[in-house]
Design a protein around this motif. Structure first.
Motif, PDB file in Angstrom:
ATOM      1  N   THR A   7      11.117  -0.907   5.957  1.00 13.88           N
ATOM      2  CA  THR A   7       9.902  -1.366   6.611  1.00 13.88           C
ATOM      3  C   THR A   7       9.270  -2.513   5.817  1.00 13.88           C
ATOM      4  OG1 THR A   7       9.488   0.814   7.544  1.00 13.88           O
ATOM      5  CG2 THR A   7       7.597  -0.659   7.362  1.00 13.88           C
ATOM      6  N   PRO A   8       8.925  -3.612   6.471  1.00 17.38           N
ATOM      7  CA  PRO A   8       8.315  -4.742   5.744  1.00 17.38           C
ATOM      8  C   PRO A   8       7.058  -4.317   5.002  1.00 17.38           C
ATOM      9  CG  PRO A   8       8.958  -5.397   7.962  1.00 17.38           C
ATOM     10  CD  PRO A   8       9.148  -3.914   7.889  1.00 17.38           C
ATOM     11  N   GLY A   9       6.921  -4.812   3.771  1.00 17.19           N
ATOM     12  CA  GLY A   9       5.764  -4.479   2.959  1.00 17.19           C
ATOM     13  C   GLY A   9       5.925  -3.225   2.123  1.00 17.19           C
ATOM     14  N   TRP A  10       6.978  -2.454   2.403  1.00 19.62           N
ATOM     15  CA  TRP A  10       7.216  -1.231   1.637  1.00 19.62           C
ATOM     16  C   TRP A  10       7.564  -1.590   0.196  1.00 19.62           C
ATOM     17  CZ3 TRP A  10       7.530   4.027   3.148  1.00 19.62           C
ATOM     18  CH2 TRP A  10       8.065   4.877   2.181  1.00 19.62           C
ATOM     19  N   PRO A 217      -4.210   9.911  -6.928  1.00 16.75           N
ATOM     20  CA  PRO A 217      -5.337   9.004  -7.163  1.00 16.75           C
ATOM     21  C   PRO A 217      -5.014   7.580  -6.738  1.00 16.75           C
ATOM     22  CG  PRO A 217      -4.257   9.556  -9.231  1.00 16.75           C
ATOM     23  CD  PRO A 217      -3.685  10.471  -8.190  1.00 16.75           C
ATOM     24  N   GLU A 218      -3.739   7.202  -6.864  1.00 16.32           N
ATOM     25  CA  GLU A 218      -3.350   5.843  -6.469  1.00 16.32           C
ATOM     26  C   GLU A 218      -3.495   5.624  -4.963  1.00 16.32           C
ATOM     27  OE1 GLU A 218       0.298   8.288  -5.743  1.00 16.32           O
ATOM     28  OE2 GLU A 218      -1.352   8.285  -7.175  1.00 16.32           O
ATOM     29  N   ARG A 219      -3.469   6.696  -4.194  1.00 18.72           N
ATOM     30  CA  ARG A 219      -3.589   6.600  -2.744  1.00 18.72           C
ATOM     31  C   ARG A 219      -5.051   6.635  -2.295  1.00 18.72           C
ATOM     32  NH1 ARG A 219       0.569   6.957   0.555  1.00 18.72           N
ATOM     33  NH2 ARG A 219       1.961   7.830  -1.015  1.00 18.72           N
ATOM     34  N   LEU A 220      -5.898   7.276  -3.107  1.00 20.46           N
ATOM     35  CA  LEU A 220      -7.298   7.475  -2.746  1.00 20.46           C
ATOM     36  C   LEU A 220      -8.230   6.441  -3.361  1.00 20.46           C
ATOM     37  CD1 LEU A 220      -7.456  11.350  -3.291  1.00 20.46           C
ATOM     38  CD2 LEU A 220      -7.048  10.134  -1.145  1.00 20.46           C
ATOM     39  N   SER A 221      -7.842   5.870  -4.484  1.00 18.26           N
ATOM     40  CA  SER A 221      -8.745   5.038  -5.275  1.00 18.26           C
ATOM     41  C   SER A 221      -9.065   3.715  -4.604  1.00 18.26           C
ATOM     42  CB  SER A 221      -8.120   4.770  -6.647  1.00 18.26           C
ATOM     43  OG  SER A 221      -8.948   3.924  -7.411  1.00 18.26           O
ATOM     44  N   LEU A 264       2.996   3.178   0.391  1.00 15.73           N
ATOM     45  CA  LEU A 264       2.023   2.487  -0.444  1.00 15.73           C
ATOM     46  C   LEU A 264       2.227   0.981  -0.343  1.00 15.73           C
ATOM     47  CD1 LEU A 264       1.380   4.129  -3.919  1.00 15.73           C
ATOM     48  CD2 LEU A 264      -0.138   3.939  -1.960  1.00 15.73           C
ATOM     49  N   LYS A 265       1.124   0.273  -0.205  1.00 15.76           N
ATOM     50  CA  LYS A 265       1.154  -1.186  -0.224  1.00 15.76           C
ATOM     51  C   LYS A 265       0.086  -1.655  -1.202  1.00 15.76           C
ATOM     52  CE  LYS A 265       2.832  -1.528   4.514  1.00 15.76           C
ATOM     53  NZ  LYS A 265       2.621  -2.068   5.879  1.00 15.76           N
TER      54      LYS A 265
END
Length: 305
Positions: A7-10, A217-221, A264-265
């Motif tokens: 997927t582009p941006g992955w 935390p990397e997903r929520l921050s 994640l992007k």
């Protein structure tokens, strides 16, 4: 989308994670991680919403050893749908050091459930994040929950904080232990004492069968990753939320890397730095042992706990 066109941006998983400064306690469990393929061996589901990079069991186990963990709980990724072969293969290859959380459909037979149990599966995951999966009727999910309850399995639920009021009655009717992924994805720009997160804490208070992962935390921050290894304020805006859950429910919390960090992007986290985040949310050896050893062992390896 071709079978192997990412997927582009992955973002690919971090190629050289640092060695954590924080030493996890002996027997620590990474209680939330995934395997993706490899796609040539374990094809991705035709109905998937994304095509990830390959991230197989060999890479996962190498990361486990580098970070100092003893065991993994591998959660079925949505890109594989209800085809749990990659998950089962990883669990079987682990020598008893991995357990699994599968995705199943109503059509699964009792024999197939028993085969998953023998491979190390101990839960099923219900995903309510609309951008990741298509809606599954709640009566089907409730039927699945009743069937896996007889095996002693639990249900993992993934949802976004704004949807908790709508899903509350369904969640509280589940006949199993219920494990919430990533604290229900709170909006960390809001106060920790605000109405949204207070509702989640009320959910846990009123229902002692509900556990929470204090992961991602990397997903929520909103404040972002640390600039330097060991920075004291990495993902600092997530700390009050995770601390609140751990302080109030120390026997019902789990932690995991979320490797290889689906969808994640913007930035791909250094998994070593994610481990160094742990003492900021579980500041004492006792809390660290509960979070990383005692709780996941009780849930996934009760025969050894």
């Amino acid at each position: 989308m071709t079978p192997f066109e990412k997927t582009p941006g992955w973002l690919d998983w971090h190629p050289r994670p640092s060695k954590p400064r924080f030493r996890v306690p002996e027997g620590a469990v990474d209680a939330h991680c995934h395997v993706f393929g490899p796609g040539a061996e374990f094809p991705f589901a035709p109905e998937r919403k994304y095509t990830p990079c390959d991230a197989g069991k060999e890479q996962l186990f190498a990361l486990r050893d580098r970070l100092g963990f003893a065991r993994n709980v591998i959660v079925q990724a949505t890109c594989h749908g209800a085809d749990n072969r990659a998950l089962v293969d990883a669990c079987q290859a682990s020598g008893g050091r991995a357990r699994g959380v599968a995705t199943v459909r109503r059509s699964i037979t009792d024999e197939e459930l028993q085969q998953l149990h023998a491979a190390g599966v101990r839960g099923v995951r219900f995903n309510f994040v609309k951008r990741l999966v298509d809606f599954t009727p709640k009566d089907e999910l409730m039927e699945i929950a009743a069937r896996v309850a007889t095996l002693g399995w639990h249900v993992v639920i993934y949802f976004e904080a704004a949807d908790l009021p709508e899903l509350w009655d369904f969640f509280t009717a589940l006949p199993t232990t219920v494990v919430v992924d990533h604290m229900g994805r709170p909006d960390v720009s809001q106060p920790v004492d605000g109405p949204e997160f207070s509702l989640f804490l009320q959910f846990m208070r009123q229902h002692p069968n509900v556990w929470s992962k204090v992961s991602c935390p990397e997903r929520l921050s909103l404040s972002g990753p640390p600039a330097l290894h060991g920075e004291q304020h990495a993902y600092r805006d997530v700390v009050p939320f995770a601390r609140r859950v751990i302080d109030e429910f120390p026997d019902r919390v789990l932690w995991g890397t979320d490797w290889p960090h689906p969808n994640l992007k913007g930035h791909m986290p250094d998994d070593g730095l994610l481990v160094d985040f742990i003492p900021h949310i579980a500041p004492t050896p006792e809390l660290q042992h509960r979070l990383l050893v005692a709780n996941p062992m009780r849930l996934y390896w009760p025969e050894e706990a």
